[in-house]
Design a protein around this motif. Sequence first.
Motif, short mmCIF file in Angstrom:
data_model
loop_
_atom_site.label_atom_id
_atom_site.label_comp_id
_atom_site.label_asym_id
_atom_site.label_seq_id
_atom_site.Cartn_x
_atom_site.Cartn_y
_atom_site.Cartn_z
N ILE A 23 45.05 46.72 47.64
CA ILE A 23 44.61 45.72 46.35
C ILE A 23 44.13 46.80 45.44
CG2 ILE A 23 42.70 44.70 47.58
CD1 ILE A 23 44.80 42.34 45.79
N PRO A 27 48.38 46.62 40.21
CA PRO A 27 48.71 45.48 40.75
C PRO A 27 49.90 45.39 40.55
CG PRO A 27 46.88 44.90 38.99
CD PRO A 27 47.22 46.70 39.15
N TYR A 75 49.89 35.18 41.34
CA TYR A 75 47.51 35.41 41.80
C TYR A 75 47.99 36.60 43.06
CZ TYR A 75 47.39 30.44 41.32
OH TYR A 75 47.87 28.97 41.24
N TRP A 77 46.27 38.60 42.78
CA TRP A 77 44.46 39.20 43.64
C TRP A 77 44.40 38.62 44.96
CZ3 TRP A 77 44.77 36.30 39.32
CH2 TRP A 77 44.68 34.90 39.59
N SER A 78 45.47 37.32 45.58
CA SER A 78 45.67 36.68 46.76
C SER A 78 46.73 37.75 47.83
CB SER A 78 45.22 35.37 46.84
OG SER A 78 44.26 35.05 46.53
N SER A 81 45.34 38.55 50.81
CA SER A 81 44.65 37.42 51.86
C SER A 81 45.17 37.18 52.01
CB SER A 81 43.54 36.90 50.75
OG SER A 81 42.70 36.03 51.13
N CYS A 122 41.66 34.17 38.27
CA CYS A 122 40.81 35.56 38.61
C CYS A 122 41.09 34.92 39.94
CB CYS A 122 39.32 35.66 38.49
SG CYS A 122 38.38 34.87 38.33
N CYS A 123 40.39 34.74 41.53
CA CYS A 123 40.36 34.69 42.95
C CYS A 123 38.51 33.69 42.44
CB CYS A 123 39.82 35.79 43.47
SG CYS A 123 39.67 35.13 45.59
#
Length: 260
Positions: A23, A27, A75, A77-78, A81, A122-123
């Motif tokens: 992460i 990106p 997404y 940023w995820s 996750s 954003c998250c």
Amino acid sequence: MRYINLDQLKLPDGWQARADAAIADDPGKIKDHSDVWRDLKLPLMKLSHDKCYYCEIVQERSDGAVDHFRPKSKYPWSAFSPSNYRFACTFCNSVRADKESERTGGKGEKFPLLDETRRATCCAEEANEGPILLDPCKPDEPGLVDFDETGRPIPTYSEETHAGRYRRATESIRLYHLDHADLVDKRKTLAVSITRKIDAADRLFPQTESGNVDLDNSFSEHVRALANYISEGAELSAFARRILAGRRDVLWVENLLRSA
């Protein structure tokens, strides 16, 4: 679809450090780190007894994938996750046509919202979104999809009863391809097997507990088979439970639903 508890997911040693490094990278290089989410495929499968989270079909020899519930293209940023991962079969996860109905289904990169103006950037903003797709990892959402006796998925709530839940179920059935002809046929076949077991057991039931051990054992075998159909690890168990629940008029069925 039935509830999957992601809190029980066990990360392999060193996995989180690799995810953190991925992460932190550019990106634009997310796919260069695809091995990170692929390494969670087996732990994710274990949570569902190797079944696709969306359609409950066991994936024994397919390429079942780690689906990003929120697409990594929208997404980023995820992307690493674990709470965003769902184990999914090709029919539910990838866009493809149903040859019989000539309709196209499959989630692909789609992630519609009830209010598109609230899409997260954003998250932290994800909590403000209202996803349309039902999430098998939220205990109150799988039950929004019901089934009729032919195996066809239908919304639990009518549009008049609850328009929002009706819309979410309808769109999820379409985008997860839960109404694919092969899947409907598979449910229909299962319904026939369950009905036969119920009828066979019910013919024996009035004579049970009367000293005939062989008859008692035969009844128990039928009931055991029905319990297996609705067990957590069984394929299409949510549909099987729905079919069994539809026979609550049979004297002993309610007891089985309570205990199995």
